[in-house]
Design a protein around this motif. Structure first.
Motif, mmCIF file in Angstrom:
data_model
loop_
_atom_site.group_PDB
_atom_site.id
_atom_site.type_symbol
_atom_site.label_atom_id
_atom_site.label_comp_id
_atom_site.label_asym_id
_atom_site.label_seq_id
_atom_site.Cartn_x
_atom_site.Cartn_y
_atom_site.Cartn_z
ATOM 1 N N MET A 277 0.818 -1.186 0.000
ATOM 2 C CA MET A 277 0.000 0.000 0.000
ATOM 3 C C MET A 277 0.866 1.256 0.000
ATOM 4 S SD MET A 277 -3.380 0.636 2.016
ATOM 5 C CE MET A 277 -4.163 2.170 2.190
ATOM 6 N N GLY A 278 1.945 1.254 0.750
ATOM 7 C CA GLY A 278 2.853 2.391 0.795
ATOM 8 C C GLY A 278 3.507 2.643 -0.553
ATOM 9 N N GLU A 279 3.819 1.563 -1.268
ATOM 10 C CA GLU A 279 4.430 1.704 -2.594
ATOM 11 C C GLU A 279 3.468 2.362 -3.574
ATOM 12 O OE1 GLU A 279 6.186 -1.862 -4.140
ATOM 13 O OE2 GLU A 279 7.017 -2.370 -2.181
ATOM 14 N N GLN A 280 2.196 2.024 -3.492
ATOM 15 C CA GLN A 280 1.196 2.633 -4.372
ATOM 16 C C GLN A 280 1.101 4.131 -4.116
ATOM 17 O OE1 GLN A 280 -2.303 0.371 -3.449
ATOM 18 N NE2 GLN A 280 -1.993 -1.043 -5.170
ATOM 19 N N PHE A 281 1.144 4.518 -2.859
ATOM 20 C CA PHE A 281 1.077 5.932 -2.496
ATOM 21 C C PHE A 281 2.290 6.682 -3.042
ATOM 22 C CE2 PHE A 281 1.798 9.424 0.591
ATOM 23 C CZ PHE A 281 0.637 10.142 0.321
ATOM 24 N N ILE A 282 3.460 6.090 -2.921
ATOM 25 C CA ILE A 282 4.688 6.713 -3.438
ATOM 26 C C ILE A 282 4.608 6.846 -4.954
ATOM 27 C CG2 ILE A 282 7.170 6.359 -3.768
ATOM 28 C CD1 ILE A 282 7.181 5.163 -0.898
ATOM 29 N N ARG A 283 4.113 5.812 -5.646
ATOM 30 C CA ARG A 283 3.951 5.889 -7.103
ATOM 31 C C ARG A 283 2.975 6.986 -7.497
ATOM 32 N NH1 ARG A 283 2.771 0.210 -7.621
ATOM 33 N NH2 ARG A 283 4.688 -0.760 -7.014
ATOM 34 N N LEU A 284 1.884 7.099 -6.743
ATOM 35 C CA LEU A 284 0.900 8.140 -6.999
ATOM 36 C C LEU A 284 1.524 9.526 -6.864
ATOM 37 C CD1 LEU A 284 -2.108 9.002 -7.443
ATOM 38 C CD2 LEU A 284 -2.298 9.000 -4.957
ATOM 39 N N LEU A 285 2.251 9.739 -5.780
ATOM 40 C CA LEU A 285 2.922 11.027 -5.569
ATOM 41 C C LEU A 285 3.967 11.292 -6.645
ATOM 42 C CD1 LEU A 285 3.390 11.146 -1.694
ATOM 43 C CD2 LEU A 285 1.769 12.440 -3.086
ATOM 44 N N ALA A 286 4.739 10.287 -6.997
ATOM 45 C CA ALA A 286 5.771 10.452 -8.022
ATOM 46 C C ALA A 286 5.139 10.806 -9.364
ATOM 47 C CB ALA A 286 6.611 9.186 -8.141
ATOM 48 N N GLY A 287 4.020 10.187 -9.681
ATOM 49 C CA GLY A 287 3.313 10.495 -10.930
ATOM 50 C C GLY A 287 2.830 11.924 -10.959
ATOM 51 N N ARG A 288 2.338 12.396 -9.833
ATOM 52 C CA ARG A 288 1.856 13.782 -9.765
ATOM 53 C C ARG A 288 3.010 14.774 -9.873
ATOM 54 N NH1 ARG A 288 -3.049 13.404 -5.367
ATOM 55 N NH2 ARG A 288 -4.450 12.278 -6.748
ATOM 56 N N VAL A 289 4.133 14.451 -9.277
ATOM 57 C CA VAL A 289 5.298 15.325 -9.381
ATOM 58 C C VAL A 289 5.749 15.396 -10.841
ATOM 59 C CG1 VAL A 289 7.756 15.547 -8.772
ATOM 60 C CG2 VAL A 289 6.073 15.031 -6.999
ATOM 61 N N SER A 290 5.805 14.260 -11.507
ATOM 62 C CA SER A 290 6.199 14.243 -12.924
ATOM 63 C C SER A 290 5.228 15.052 -13.771
ATOM 64 C CB SER A 290 6.257 12.805 -13.445
ATOM 65 O OG SER A 290 7.257 12.088 -12.782
ATOM 66 N N GLU A 291 3.947 14.919 -13.492
ATOM 67 C CA GLU A 291 2.931 15.677 -14.232
ATOM 68 C C GLU A 291 3.117 17.173 -14.021
ATOM 69 O OE1 GLU A 291 -1.832 16.321 -13.828
ATOM 70 O OE2 GLU A 291 -1.126 14.241 -13.790
ATOM 71 N N ARG A 292 3.378 17.592 -12.806
ATOM 72 C CA ARG A 292 3.591 19.018 -12.501
ATOM 73 C C ARG A 292 4.857 19.531 -13.175
ATOM 74 N NH1 ARG A 292 -1.252 19.800 -11.888
ATOM 75 N NH2 ARG A 292 -2.182 19.092 -9.973
ATOM 76 N N GLU A 293 5.912 18.712 -13.181
ATOM 77 C CA GLU A 293 7.146 19.110 -13.866
ATOM 78 C C GLU A 293 6.882 19.345 -15.345
ATOM 79 O OE1 GLU A 293 10.003 16.034 -13.146
ATOM 80 O OE2 GLU A 293 10.650 16.912 -11.253
ATOM 81 N N GLN A 294 6.115 18.451 -15.956
ATOM 82 C CA GLN A 294 5.779 18.594 -17.372
ATOM 83 C C GLN A 294 4.980 19.871 -17.611
ATOM 84 O OE1 GLN A 294 6.974 16.776 -19.799
ATOM 85 N NE2 GLN A 294 5.911 17.986 -21.323
ATOM 86 N N GLN A 295 4.027 20.159 -16.747
ATOM 87 C CA GLN A 295 3.236 21.385 -16.881
ATOM 88 C C GLN A 295 4.112 22.623 -16.765
ATOM 89 O OE1 GLN A 295 0.207 20.970 -13.890
ATOM 90 N NE2 GLN A 295 -1.143 19.785 -15.213
ATOM 91 N N LEU A 296 5.068 22.613 -15.854
ATOM 92 C CA LEU A 296 5.967 23.753 -15.700
ATOM 93 C C LEU A 296 6.860 23.928 -16.922
ATOM 94 C CD1 LEU A 296 6.975 23.420 -11.946
ATOM 95 C CD2 LEU A 296 5.569 25.213 -12.988
ATOM 96 N N LEU A 297 7.320 22.833 -17.500
ATOM 97 C CA LEU A 297 8.124 22.925 -18.720
ATOM 98 C C LEU A 297 7.314 23.502 -19.868
ATOM 99 C CD1 LEU A 297 10.160 19.599 -18.623
ATOM 100 C CD2 LEU A 297 11.062 21.919 -18.463
ATOM 101 N N VAL A 298 6.070 23.056 -19.991
ATOM 102 C CA VAL A 298 5.190 23.587 -21.035
ATOM 103 C C VAL A 298 4.997 25.085 -20.829
ATOM 104 C CG1 VAL A 298 2.799 23.566 -21.883
ATOM 105 C CG2 VAL A 298 4.035 21.423 -21.580
ATOM 106 N N MET A 299 4.754 25.492 -19.592
ATOM 107 C CA MET A 299 4.543 26.908 -19.308
ATOM 108 C C MET A 299 5.794 27.733 -19.608
ATOM 109 S SD MET A 299 2.249 26.846 -15.838
ATOM 110 C CE MET A 299 2.206 28.623 -15.666
ATOM 111 N N ALA A 300 6.958 27.167 -19.346
ATOM 112 C CA ALA A 300 8.196 27.921 -19.519
ATOM 113 C C ALA A 300 8.619 28.044 -20.980
ATOM 114 C CB ALA A 300 9.310 27.261 -18.714
ATOM 115 N N TYR A 301 8.383 27.009 -21.775
ATOM 116 C CA TYR A 301 8.965 26.978 -23.117
ATOM 117 C C TYR A 301 7.973 26.977 -24.264
ATOM 118 C CZ TYR A 301 13.221 26.013 -20.551
ATOM 119 O OH TYR A 301 14.276 26.110 -19.689
#
Length: 102
Positions: free
Chosen positions: A1-25
């Motif tokens: 269960m803890g691994e699923q939570f970490i994967r969920l958080l990691a996915g959201r961080v990656s999604e936010r990073e992608q959004q910031l890159l789109v906004m910047a460039y």
């Protein structure tokens, strides 16, 4: 269960990073198109579904001034990519929004 939570958080961080890159460039048109598509996707099976979001909130999501957003939405409306009504945006041609070379 803890691994699923970490994967969920990691996915959201990656999604936010992608959004910031789109906004910047990316161009304003590309950012508006990407935001419209992101908001449209959950309702893609309903041809009558609309995006109900204030222009100010959408401008904040895109990372621009409301006036610039409104101008870009008007261009998309004139091109037939979206339909604008007071308080609503309906994506008419999602594939053209997705594939356009802004």
């Amino acid at each position: 269960m803890g691994e699923q939570f970490i994967r969920l958080l990691a996915g959201r961080v990656s999604e936010r990073e992608q959004q910031l890159l789109v906004m910047a460039y990316s161009s304003l048109r590309r950012r508006v198109a990407e935001t419209l598509l992101r908001l449209y996707e959950p309702t893609a099976n309903d041809p009558e579904a609309t995006i109900q979001l204030s222009r100010e909130d959408m401008a904040a999501m895109v990372g621009t001034a409301p006036e610039s957003l409104i101008r870009t939405l008007s261009e998309f409306n004139q091109s037939g990519l979206i339909e604008l009504t007071p308080g609503n945006i309906r994506v008419v041609q999602p594939e053209k929004l997705r594939c356009a070379h802004w």
